[in-house]
Design an enzyme around this catalytic site. Sequence first.
Site, PDB file in Angstrom:
ATOM      1  N   SER A 254      27.643 100.491  43.795  1.00 48.02           N
ATOM      2  CA  SER A 254      27.750  99.002  43.557  1.00 48.02           C
ATOM      3  C   SER A 254      28.052  98.281  43.722  1.00 48.02           C
ATOM      4  O   SER A 254      27.966  97.977  45.233  1.00 48.02           O
ATOM      5  CB  SER A 254      29.079  98.964  41.872  1.00 48.02           C
ATOM      6  OG  SER A 254      30.130  99.108  42.895  1.00 48.02           O
ATOM      7  N   ASP A 255      27.313  96.944  43.834  1.00 48.66           N
ATOM      8  CA  ASP A 255      27.959  95.925  44.661  1.00 48.66           C
ATOM      9  C   ASP A 255      28.898  94.814  44.292  1.00 48.66           C
ATOM     10  O   ASP A 255      29.904  95.913  43.692  1.00 48.66           O
ATOM     11  CB  ASP A 255      26.747  94.119  44.218  1.00 48.66           C
ATOM     12  CG  ASP A 255      26.920  93.500  44.957  1.00 48.66           C
ATOM     13  OD1 ASP A 255      27.065  93.421  46.374  1.00 48.66           O
ATOM     14  OD2 ASP A 255      25.743  92.841  45.437  1.00 48.66           O
ATOM     15  N   TRP A 256      29.316  94.532  44.575  1.00 53.69           N
ATOM     16  CA  TRP A 256      31.014  93.797  45.042  1.00 53.69           C
ATOM     17  C   TRP A 256      31.822  93.558  43.977  1.00 53.69           C
ATOM     18  O   TRP A 256      31.918  92.633  42.626  1.00 53.69           O
ATOM     19  CB  TRP A 256      31.456  92.800  45.881  1.00 53.69           C
ATOM     20  CG  TRP A 256      33.016  92.197  46.321  1.00 53.69           C
ATOM     21  CD1 TRP A 256      33.555  91.641  45.337  1.00 53.69           C
ATOM     22  CD2 TRP A 256      33.717  92.860  47.013  1.00 53.69           C
ATOM     23  NE1 TRP A 256      34.039  90.893  46.223  1.00 53.69           N
ATOM     24  CE2 TRP A 256      34.704  91.898  46.722  1.00 53.69           C
ATOM     25  CE3 TRP A 256      33.375  93.456  48.624  1.00 53.69           C
ATOM     26  CZ2 TRP A 256      35.978  92.131  48.197  1.00 53.69           C
ATOM     27  CZ3 TRP A 256      34.353  93.610  49.434  1.00 53.69           C
ATOM     28  CH2 TRP A 256      35.937  92.741  49.612  1.00 53.69           C
TER      29      TRP A 256
END
Length: 702
Positions: A254-256
Amino acid sequence: MDAEKEAAIESLLEQMTLQEKIGQLTQLGTFDEESDGELIEEGMVGSILGVRGADTVNELQRIAIEESRLGIPLLFADDVIHGYRSTFPIPLAEVSSWNPELLEETAAIAAREASSDGINWILAPMVDIARDARWGRIAEGAGEDTYLASSVARARVRGIQRNDWTDRPHVMACPKHFAAYGLAEGGRDYNTVDVSETRMRETYFPPFQAALDAGAGTIMAAFNEINGVPASGNRWLLKDVLQDEWGFKGFVVSDWESVDELVQHGYAATREQAGLQAIKAGMHMDMHSLIYHEHLAALIEKGEVNESEIDDAVRRILRVKHQLGLFTHPYVDNKLAGTFMLHAEHMETAREMARQSIVLLKNENDTLPLKPSVRKLAVIGPFADDREAQLGCWRGQGRPEDVITVLAGIRALAHQHQTEVVYARGSGVLDGTAEELEQAVSAAVSSDIAILVVGENADMSGENNSRVSLDIPACQQKLLEAIHATGVPVVVVLANGRPLTLEWADANIPAIVEAWQLGVQAGPAIADILFGAASPSGKLPVTFPRHAGQVPIYYNAKKTGRPHMRRYVDADITPLYPFGHGLTYTSFSYEELQIEQAELPLGQTLNVSAKVQNTGTREGVEIVQLYICDEAASVTRPVKELKGFRRITLQAGESTTVSFQLAKEELGFINQEHQFVVEPGKFKLWIGPSSAEGLEGQFEVI
């Protein structure tokens, strides 16, 4: 991967508890020595983001290997976007070189430096197609064209994963953000994307496919939603297309906190539900939100998630750790960083990359290169002596003290030419004083020529830095107009992270140099171009609009039913500078277009060529570009599409024949059934110096 390592993965998986499996799916985005150290000991962490330094990394790796029950090594990730300590030009600038070999080299250097500091997983390249200059992250990508961006994606992955060492962990690339992040409505970061599947497959998927074909073993999901479903919970995107259709065997991160953001999107009601949606969609690693850590075990206990789904994610992550050699070479020599950082060869490459990234937008009356008759020049502007701005919006571990400013670069070269340099700041970035303006005017009128370095701060582009206006800030425009009013010839040097609207400058200033934000060697590279020690060769990878109201604007727009009708009542519809535009200090002619056969049997390859001659008085580099247009198809086609480019160097008077091949990959498109096809029909073809000009021919696929 060989059978022996796959067997080792299965053996390890059989020994793991459920909590240890979930640990492999968990990435810490911050690190607390006391609490997180215990998590590592318990085998509850698979990766850590943003921890650097060989000593620190080695100690955390030691805890994972020697103190956890199963001794599974950690992945250490970092955003290394355009250099590590040796900061290269921002990615959009680098692509202006149209030089995949040099792009591969800067990526390899960045990976080498990062590896010496303990990083084994680089969260790059960013391969999003971006056609809206308001979006700040346009600075981070490869521009507006799918063909060029795919070439760049392959080069950067090859560079990051060159791994020309055996004594420490290898490095893995992570192309991002999957997918269509650059299509955010209004150019507002993280915003909604609504796009047809055909356009996804034709425009936004290919750079990711190119990156995976080059060997990338991980991929990062996007922040945005796509057609109502956020990417981090989008099973069609992550599972059906990426893993099942494309056969991707690596893992998705995932991204942040983007798993947690499924709640903010309104797609999940709770964090637990967000975790369920993400794991079911094919999200293998959760960056920083700790949702998997907190909720996956309960979801399995409830029967909402099968442990086999967790096992699949763990296999993928362990596979990457084996590919990186972490089970055999987990540690880094703590003396390497001192050897690699800012190495002299890295600085030479940074200077060459910066030179090739510069685009000469305008050069009326051969204002550049500077003539020997220039005995005194004024260097003016808020970015003339600014170190921070040249580091760009993703500086990595670059430091301001590493940067050679434009002023310093000009002074060094001017000294060799016995040219006097005077400096005045003139204004700030967003404001200025009357005194500063007066000093700048005084400096200009006492000089033979004025170099104005204007544009944007590093933090005016990049993530979460979208802009409504694409103009040069008002105080800098006032400075530019005041210096122009003196009658002294002016050269504008732009420091910026996105296309700007430059109509006034284009109408009034004789020479405009797009220098972007060029990194640690910005000053010497710009000076090389201004004084003619090097000739500009860059070409725009993105269209420059006349007005912000034109965006999104890009060269390969679709045809319309009324192509010749006026489309704006208050402005021209054409760009100020088209995709592929860039001048040199010489001139080139194009002639003798050759198309091997007027009728091409379906499935065969067409050879085309043109003669290019340097008609000027000095050596120069030309980037020869090939475009096609499928005139009628079952899905409407763009007015032009880039399908090839060559970077050539010719001496004055020299000529060469530049050849291209058009195979099914270049002639096909995605049809209404989302299949790639080549259809019979007539095609136009152009070979020339930009998307706006060139020799034109035609052929037919039969």
